[in-house]
Design a protein around this motif. Structure first.
Motif, short mmCIF file in Angstrom:
data_model
loop_
_atom_site.label_atom_id
_atom_site.label_comp_id
_atom_site.label_asym_id
_atom_site.label_seq_id
_atom_site.Cartn_x
_atom_site.Cartn_y
_atom_site.Cartn_z
N ASN A 158 86.53 59.37 -52.54
CA ASN A 158 85.99 58.49 -51.50
C ASN A 158 84.72 59.09 -50.89
OD1 ASN A 158 87.96 56.47 -51.66
ND2 ASN A 158 89.31 57.50 -50.20
N ARG A 159 84.77 60.38 -50.59
CA ARG A 159 83.61 61.05 -50.00
C ARG A 159 82.41 61.00 -50.94
NH1 ARG A 159 81.89 63.27 -45.02
NH2 ARG A 159 80.08 64.54 -45.52
N LEU A 160 82.64 61.31 -52.22
CA LEU A 160 81.55 61.33 -53.19
C LEU A 160 81.00 59.92 -53.45
CD1 LEU A 160 82.99 63.95 -55.69
CD2 LEU A 160 81.01 64.25 -54.19
N PHE A 161 81.89 58.93 -53.51
CA PHE A 161 81.43 57.56 -53.73
C PHE A 161 80.60 57.06 -52.54
CE2 PHE A 161 84.93 56.86 -57.00
CZ PHE A 161 84.04 56.69 -58.05
N MET A 162 80.96 57.48 -51.34
CA MET A 162 80.15 57.11 -50.18
C MET A 162 78.80 57.83 -50.22
SD MET A 162 81.53 54.82 -48.21
CE MET A 162 80.73 55.03 -46.62
N GLU A 163 78.78 59.05 -50.77
CA GLU A 163 77.55 59.83 -50.83
C GLU A 163 76.61 59.33 -51.91
OE1 GLU A 163 76.17 64.48 -51.66
OE2 GLU A 163 78.24 64.01 -51.08
N TYR A 164 77.16 59.04 -53.10
CA TYR A 164 76.33 58.62 -54.23
C TYR A 164 76.26 57.10 -54.39
CZ TYR A 164 76.15 63.47 -55.85
OH TYR A 164 75.92 64.83 -55.95
N GLY A 165 77.17 56.38 -53.71
CA GLY A 165 77.18 54.93 -53.83
C GLY A 165 77.22 54.28 -52.46
N THR A 166 78.06 53.25 -52.32
CA THR A 166 78.17 52.50 -51.08
C THR A 166 79.65 52.17 -50.82
OG1 THR A 166 78.00 50.33 -52.13
CG2 THR A 166 75.92 51.44 -51.53
N SER A 167 79.89 51.43 -49.75
CA SER A 167 81.26 51.00 -49.47
C SER A 167 81.78 50.09 -50.58
CB SER A 167 81.34 50.29 -48.12
OG SER A 167 80.50 49.15 -48.09
N VAL A 168 80.88 49.40 -51.28
CA VAL A 168 81.29 48.57 -52.41
C VAL A 168 81.86 49.46 -53.53
CG1 VAL A 168 80.49 47.00 -54.23
CG2 VAL A 168 79.65 46.73 -51.89
N THR A 169 81.23 50.61 -53.74
CA THR A 169 81.74 51.55 -54.75
C THR A 169 83.12 52.05 -54.36
OG1 THR A 169 79.43 52.30 -54.89
CG2 THR A 169 81.05 53.47 -56.21
N VAL A 170 83.32 52.34 -53.08
CA VAL A 170 84.64 52.77 -52.61
C VAL A 170 85.66 51.65 -52.79
CG1 VAL A 170 85.97 53.59 -50.62
CG2 VAL A 170 83.63 54.42 -50.98
N GLY A 171 85.24 50.41 -52.51
CA GLY A 171 86.12 49.27 -52.73
C GLY A 171 86.51 49.13 -54.19
N ALA A 172 85.54 49.35 -55.09
CA ALA A 172 85.83 49.30 -56.53
C ALA A 172 86.80 50.42 -56.92
CB ALA A 172 84.54 49.43 -57.33
N PHE A 173 86.60 51.60 -56.34
CA PHE A 173 87.51 52.72 -56.61
C PHE A 173 88.91 52.40 -56.13
CE2 PHE A 173 89.20 56.94 -55.11
CZ PHE A 173 89.56 57.39 -56.37
N ALA A 174 89.02 51.68 -55.00
CA ALA A 174 90.34 51.27 -54.51
C ALA A 174 91.04 50.39 -55.55
CB ALA A 174 90.20 50.52 -53.19
N ILE A 175 90.30 49.45 -56.11
CA ILE A 175 90.88 48.56 -57.12
C ILE A 175 91.31 49.33 -58.36
CG2 ILE A 175 90.38 46.63 -58.69
CD1 ILE A 175 88.57 45.48 -56.50
N VAL A 176 90.41 50.20 -58.85
CA VAL A 176 90.73 51.00 -60.04
C VAL A 176 91.92 51.92 -59.74
CG1 VAL A 176 89.87 52.78 -61.62
CG2 VAL A 176 88.38 50.90 -60.92
N GLY A 177 91.97 52.45 -58.52
CA GLY A 177 93.10 53.30 -58.15
C GLY A 177 94.42 52.55 -58.15
N TYR A 178 94.42 51.33 -57.65
CA TYR A 178 95.63 50.52 -57.68
C TYR A 178 96.06 50.24 -59.12
CZ TYR A 178 95.32 49.53 -52.67
OH TYR A 178 95.30 49.63 -51.30
#
Length: 466
Positions: free
Chosen positions: A272-292
Motif C-alpha cells: 500500500n505504501r509503495l503503491f501510494m508512492e509510485y502510483g495513486t489511490s487508484v493503484t491501491v484500489g486495484a491492489f485491493a481487488i487483486v488481493g481479494y
C-alpha cells in the motif's frame, strides 16, 4: 461421533498401520473438503466487505479498507494461532492416547484467547491510526480506514474466538460442524453488509459491524457446541488454570500461522505504501481487488493444509510415518492443481472476476488486469509454502514451521526495495511471485529431507522434535 483418522486409514493385514491409497484419499478429503469450505467461507468476510465497498463506496472505500485490512488481519491471526496450535496439540495427544492432556490443551487455548484479546484491544486503540498513516493513508482514505479499525478495536475477543473455535471443533472430530458454523457466519455477513452498506449507507463502519456481528454469532454457537454432549472436549474448572508449559507448546505450534498472518499484513501494508508512492489511490484500489482475488486461492491452499493437519498429527502421534508421506504428497498434488487452474481462469476471464468488485471500466479495471498478470502467475508456489509450514506444525516441529513463515516475510523485502526503483509500479507487482520462486527453492528440499530422514529412522521419538 465421527471416525478418527486412524479409523479411516485402517491397519493393513500385517497390522503395521500402513493405510492404502484409497484410505488415505478418503481420510484426506473427509478433512480437506470441510476445511477448504470453512476457509473460503471465513475469507468471505473480507471478500464480501470488498464487494459491497467497491460498488457502494467506490475507489476511496477500496483504498481505505485495504489499508485497514492489514491492521485487523493480525487479530484474526491470533485466533488462527490458537486454533491451529491448540488443535494440533489436541490431535497429537489423542494420537498418543492421552485424552486428559488433550482436554487440558483445549481449556488452555480458551484462556489464551482472552489474554491475547486484551492486548489486541489495547494495541489497536493506541496505534490503529498510526498504522494507517504509515501506509500513506490521508484524507478520505484515512478517515474511512479508521472507521473500520475502530470497530474492530472494540471487539477483538470476538474476532479471535471466531477464528479459533471452528479449528478446535474440527480437531474434535467434527469437521462438518465447523464448516456449517462458518457458512452460517458468512451468510449473515452478506445480509448485514447489504443492510448496513447498501441500504443504510454506513460505508466502512457498516462493513466492520456486519463482520463483527456475524463473528459473534459464530462464537456463541461454537461455545454452545462445546457445552453439548456432541463434543468430546469441554470446559473444566479444575484444569482451566494456565499451564505455562502447555501454553508455550500451543503458541509454539501455532506461531507460524500467526507469523504468516503478520507477514501477509506487513507485506500488504508495505505494498500500500509503495503503491501510494509510485502510483495513486487508484493503484491501491486495484491492489485491493487483486488481493481479494489472491485471497480466494490462498484460502483454498490454507484449507487444504489445515485439512491435512488433523490426520497428519494423529499419524505422527501414533508413529504411522508412511501414512504421513502419502497424506503430504496428496496434499501437494491437490494444491498445485488448484493453483494452476485458478491462474488459468483469471487469465481467461479477468473482466468478469474484476467486475465482482467494481463497476469502473476505466483506469481501475486496466490496473487490476495488469496486477493479475504480474502479481499472480506463481501463486501456486505460495500454496506449497503454506502447506509446508502447516506440515511441520502438524508433526510438532514448531521451529521449522516458524522459520518458513518468517522467511516468507523477509525474502520479499529486497525484492520490494529494488524492483520498484528499476521497474516502477510493475516492480511492486512482481515482487511477490519472484520471492515465492526463491523461497520455494529452499522450502521444497527442506520438506523432502524431513520425509526421507524419518524413513531412515522408523523409531523416531515424537518428543525429540517438539
Amino acid at each position: 461421533m465421527s471416525a478418527s483418522p486412524v479409523q479411516v486409514g485402517s491397519l493393513d493385514h500385517q497390522g503395521n498401520g500402513l493405510a492404502s491409497d484409497t484410505e488415505i484419499r478418503r481420510s484426506f478429503w473427509r478433512y480437506a473438503l470441510p476445511s477448504i469450505a470453512a476457509m473460503l467461507v471465513s475469507g468471505l468476510y473480507q471478500i464480501i466487505d470488498g464487494i459491497f465497498v467497491g460498488h457502494y463506496v467506490g475507489v476511496d472505500g477500496l483504498a481505505g479498507i485495504n489499508m485497514a485490512w492489514p491492521v485487523t488481519f493480525v487479530i484474526s491471526g491470533f485466533g488462527l494461532m490458537l486454533g491451529m496450535g491448540g488443535g494440533s496439540l489436541i490431535s497429537l495427544k489423542r494420537g498418543e492416547g492421552d485424552n486428559t492432556a488433550a482436554l487440558k490443551a483445549f481449556n488452555v487455548s480458551f484462556f489464551l484467547m482472552i489474554v491475547l484479546a486484551l492486548f489486541a484491544t489495547f494495541g489497536l486503540s493506541l496505534w490503529g491510526a498510526d498504522l494507517l498513516r504509515a501506509q500513506g493513508g490521508d484524507g478520505v482514505t484515512f478517515s474511512l480506514g479508521l472507521d473500520y479499525v475502530t470497530i474492530f478495536a472494540n471487539a477483538t475477543i470476538v474476532t479471535i474466538m471466531s477464528a479459533a473455535i471452528p479449528m478446535l471443533i474440527r480437531n474434535d472430530e467434527s469437521p462438518n460442524v465447523a464448516t456449517g458454523l462458518m457458512i452460517l457466519g458468512a451468510l449473515l455477513n452478506i445480509v448485514l453488509d447489504y443492510v448496513f452498506i447498501g441500504l443504510w449507507q454506513w460505508q466502512l463502519e457498516g462493513a466492520a459491524l456486519a463482520t463483527i456481528i456475524a463473528q459473534l454469532i459464530v462464537c456463541i454457537i461454537g461455545i454452545l457446541y462445546f457445552l453439548s454432549k456432541r463434543s468430546t472436549l469441554g470446559f473444566n474448572r479444575q484444569i482451566i488454570m494456565i499451564d505455562p508449559r502447555m501454553a508455550a507448546s500451543i503458541v509454539s505450534l501455532g506461531s507460524s500461522s500467526l507469523v504468516m498472518y503478520v507477514y501477509t499484513s506487513f507485506v500488504f501494508a508495505l505494498h500500500n505504501r509503495l503503491f501510494m508512492e509510485y502510483g495513486t489511490s487508484v493503484t491501491v484500489g486495484a491492489f485491493a481487488i487483486v488481493g481479494y482475488i489472491m485471497t480466494m486461492y490462498y484460502l483454498v491452499a490454507e484449507g487444504i493444509a489445515e485439512g491435512m493437519q488433523p490426520p497428519v498429527s494423529y499419524y505422527y502421534g501414533s508413529k504411522q510415518y508412511e501414512n504421513i508421506k502419502k497424506m503430504l504428497l496428496l496434499s501437494i498434488k491437490v494444491t498445485v492443481i488448484a493453483g494452476i487452474g485458478f491462474i488459468a481462469i483469471l487469465n481467461i476471464m479477468p473482466n468478469l472476476i474484476i467486475g465482482m468488485f467494481t463497476s469502473d471500466s476505466g483506469g481501475l479495471m486496466v490496473e487490476a488486469k495488469n496486477g493479475i498478470q504480474l502479481h499472480l502467475f506463481a501463486m501456486f508456489l505460495d500454496g506449497i509454502i503454506v502447506l509446508a509450514s502447516v506440515y511441520f506444525m502438524a508433526i510438532g516441529k514448531g521451529a521449522k514451521a516458524l522459520s518458513i513463515s518468517i522467511g516468507n516475510m523477509l525474502i520479499q523485502l529486497p525484492f520490494l526495495y529494488f524492483l520498484p526503483q528499476w521497474l516502477g509500479v510493475d516492480g511492486i507487482w512482481l515482487a511477490l511471485p519472484l520471492s515465492n520462486i526463491a523461497l520455494f527453492s529452499i522450502v521444497a528440499p527442506m520438506v523432502w529431507h524431513d520425509i526421507k530422514q524419518r524413513e531412515q529412522q522408523p523409531e523416531f521419538n515424537v518428543c525429540s522434535s517438539t
